[in-house]
Design an enzyme around this catalytic site. Structure first.
Site, PDB file in Angstrom:
ATOM      1  N   TYR A  89       0.761  -0.987   0.136  1.00  0.00           N
ATOM      2  CA  TYR A  89       0.025   0.111   0.057  1.00  0.00           C
ATOM      3  C   TYR A  89       0.997   1.175  -0.020  1.00  0.00           C
ATOM      4  O   TYR A  89       1.667   1.343   1.014  1.00  0.00           O
ATOM      5  CB  TYR A  89      -0.747  -0.151   1.274  1.00  0.00           C
TER       6      TYR A  89
ATOM      7  N   LYS B  37      -1.716  -1.160  -3.852  1.00  0.00           N
ATOM      8  CA  LYS B  37      -2.788  -0.140  -4.001  1.00  0.00           C
ATOM      9  C   LYS B  37      -2.156   1.218  -4.023  1.00  0.00           C
ATOM     10  O   LYS B  37      -1.122   1.312  -3.080  1.00  0.00           O
ATOM     11  CB  LYS B  37      -3.441  -0.645  -2.456  1.00  0.00           C
TER      12      LYS B  37
END
Lengths: 298, 298, 298, 298
Positions: free
Chosen positions: C137, C165
């Site tokens: 992320y 992400k």
């Protein structure tokens, strides 16, 4: 040193217009006279305060000549000659030299961000066409270029490039400049709210429009530093801090002209689209000046 | 004033670990002892330098108690007790008070940016559960919250919130703080490269990890300011500037530990994922320390 | 691919508390059930929306287990296990795997900015201790680290690191990621206002808290993209844009909980210092939901 | 609508100089001819790509007239007439109208940041002196002013201000513009790397210098959007993305001129201080064009 002609408070006049947006030369000369007699150590026409980028060639030349006539050698002069093109920069630098300017100030104006090589060539080209000293002006906010200390070092190798004015607003850059460029290089502070921090860091001078309004306080701050009296300098700085922050926040030409009107000297009109401060802002400035014990015409 | 117990150089120790990532308490005490005997005016464990956010509760408590034992009242102590939740902040603040801390430092840590109301309630809740003074710490870069001077004013109305530490790295904020909060409020500089500018602006003290490496220079700078000798202060600042910039650029825990190793005191190991400086960085630090005439073990 | 278990709308539940700041597990399960039955393609507890950094270990474990029980394999699950220390990240990743999570999401949390080498070692250490896939992320705003595409490439060489992400809020980074990492790498959009731009750029999925409030619109947008119907997708995006901007501007936990209250589902209380939206903000949210034809309990 | 004369790909020519820094009109006409015949939907001389701020009045007028002669009504024309002063902006706008321009583009250039009132008066003054439509250009990076949607709304109330070009590089601003200004307002994307995202968001057109080099790809992207074929548009975008990023990163005038040289058309020389790309940069551009199957003269 002959080619470092400035120290102390270098005062920037505005450029006043009449109602038809023509330059008001009598008012300009009156303003310059007041800057000289109130003790500024140098006069710098055609700076940002003087809205130089908004003037055409004829207007720039008129302001340059009027400055020389009025100052008449009492203090040194520093004329702004920056231009987007090298050709026009040379033209105005040569005009300033011929008119009698002590030195010229050049910022690498850019619409398209310039490479280091382009900046070096620009200063080289101009410097080779004049014989008076050049002050390099670093102000990323207006030029769009943040010159590294390596680049500044390189520029200072050009014989008549002898001074640096730093206006990025970060005192750490001044520390760095002095560290990297050595104590012999003259550096000047162009950020009003950093006046105390920059002098503490060893700046040779302060390029400022504030002496149009509060010359006594500006000069007293410099004197306290010269006397190595930090406590006094600090006290003087906090006294004038609100005024310094105000003129930067509202824009120098607008706030200085409003202040000159309030002080009864007259600031003159603007060239469109630039326009005067609004009423609330004028009121705020009035209160700041009153707090500093200036007489305001109501 | 009883509730403003700090001035001068407030020294931040690191938190040394052994190879199994357990705290090395004997080494910690040795480091603290050196900070005290070399003249720091206060000791502040569990700051950013002490990697407080990486420690579990047991580790925090061990560091707090070891500090109290070692300092033994010779200078005041300032313990970091910040936490994301109000409940844990209270817990650690109470622990510090009970252990004998002079004051606690609290930054409004946030993952989700806090509203002014949330910040006020947070400080209110903690302050009501302890009776020692609180230093509010503003550091937008690490907390994600930039507290306005209005908010700081409001926090300072809480009886035992008496001090502000400012680490945004912008000297203009210090000017503004002093202007807005008045001369009676104690403000402290947390940005090493601003040491000269902050003292010039009137800071009461300097929160710094530098005394782990160069205590003499740090304290001499403070003394020059106390003596109102700006020229000497400036000279001392430029001497230590490279070291101050290095430890900030490379991260305080990494660079201080590397420096303690170089000086023969020992910096200890890290808790993963934090890790030591690389070889080139250590070499750079070695050169800086040598230039300052420190003896380096080769 | 077995190790890329997500596509479409990945829904992030909040973590509801009772008035004593204890987790309200029955309400949490009710909220999760609604996310599943309204069509979300995956459930992601302990994200930013779930205020994971504010929870202690016991609370994290309770939320993880409750999610597994309630989802009961109907859709895949993605559990947030990020922690400042490598040791705690491993602990929570192992707990999630044992509890039955499909995958874990890890952001390189940092108080001290991590070097690339430290980040690689951190992911390597965690990845070697679990066998389920890891979603990396990138969110510089919350982690303080902006991972370069070179670093992401390197992390994706770790066998069970298979997804990225991206939440920097700049669609050009998504273009760049896809260009640099190749079409085979699964990338997910974590910025709600970029939902249309990210799907246009080829994102595999959308990590979002919005399905707590407007699941039909979120899923319809994804479906329009799947049908290659840009005009319909654009229309659907502009319909939900105000809601998406609101929840980001006001903070996801606060705005989602307020919305759940308005919709009659119940959002639960907060853990201090986090607190509810104020009345004006709730009114604004009410108007947005009404415009989208949701029934609001008055 | 008569006063929204543009859609699709609006092509920006460079301004070529000869070795003495005089405009090379024959080469300029050749470049414009190629833009028209390769399918661009409009021609926009004197934009940033055309280094308008570096030209004197005579040069601007020559470029305007040469454009009209060469385009000869085959596609509409959009002439850049921005200037720091209102007086000069009016002058050039009137010149463009008289020369036959379809519309003019105006950015509120500023050295001193303009207030909303100053900007409104500036556009009002110019608009009242011409009868062709005006495209308002928002590009904070070059103008220093970021016009709010409220200000843009106000400007669009001026009868012949009918179009907005947005170049801030943030697709969320385009979403917001469309949302706030309504679907009837024509908005144009001026950020090359956002071509896909902006068309996805509903932009009427794309203001770009890229058709000087890759007109087929630019127009094919627009056509795919018109056909509501997102997958094809995405594929076409990723094909041209490296070129679009390169010309923005290296500066449009430099990179387009280098590309025109590589393609055998000829880019012309520069006006100092602007200068050509260096060898490595040219090599990089050559490789990008080769990958796109363009024939490069070696």
């Amino acid at each position: 040193m002959n080619n470092i002609p400035f120290k102390g408070v270098i005062a920037y006049p505005v450029t006043p217009f009449d109602q038809n947006e023509n330059i008001d030369l009598p008012l300009f000369k009156k303003q310059v006279e007041r800057l000289v007699t109130s003790g500024s150590h140098a006069i710098a026409p055609l700076g940002s305060t003087g809205v130089m980028p908004y003037l055409n060639d004829t207007e720039k030349e008129a302001i340059t000549e009027a400055t020389m006539q009025q100052v008449a050698g009492r203090v040194p002069t520093l004329v702004g000659v920056s231009n987007l093109t090298t050709e026009r920069t040379i033209y105005h630098a040569q005009f300033a030299e011929k008119a009698g300017a002590t030195a010229v100030m050049i910022i690498p104006m850019s619409y398209w961000k310039l490479s280091d090589q382009e900046i070096i060539k620009h200063y080289d080209s101009v410097a080779s066409k004049i014989s008076i000293p050049i002050m390099v002006y670093n102000n990323p906010a207006t030029s769009g270029v943040d010159m590294s200390s390596n680049l500044l070092k390189r520029l200072l190798e050009i014989p008549n490039v002898t001074m640096v004015k730093e206006s990025s607003g970060d005192v750490q850059r001044m520390h760095y400049l002095r560290r990297e460029l050595g104590e012999d290089v003259a550096f000047y502070n162009g950020s009003n709210p950093l006046a105390l921090a920059a002098f503490s860091a060893g700046a040779n001078g302060w390029c400022t429009a504030a002496p149009n309004l509060i010359p006594e306080l500006n000069i007293a701050l410099y004197n306290a530093i010269q006397e190595n009296d930090l406590q006094k300098a600090r006290e003087l700085f906090y006294q004038q801090m609100d005024l310094l922050k105000f003129i930067v926040a509202k824009g120098l030409p607008r706030s200085i002209k409003a202040g000159l009107d309030l002080l009864g000297i007259g600031g003159g009109h603007f060239k469109s689209p630039l326009n005067a401060l609004n009423e609330n802002e004028v009121e705020e400035l009035k209160n700041i000046l009153k707090t500093l014990n200036y007489n305001i015409e109501e």
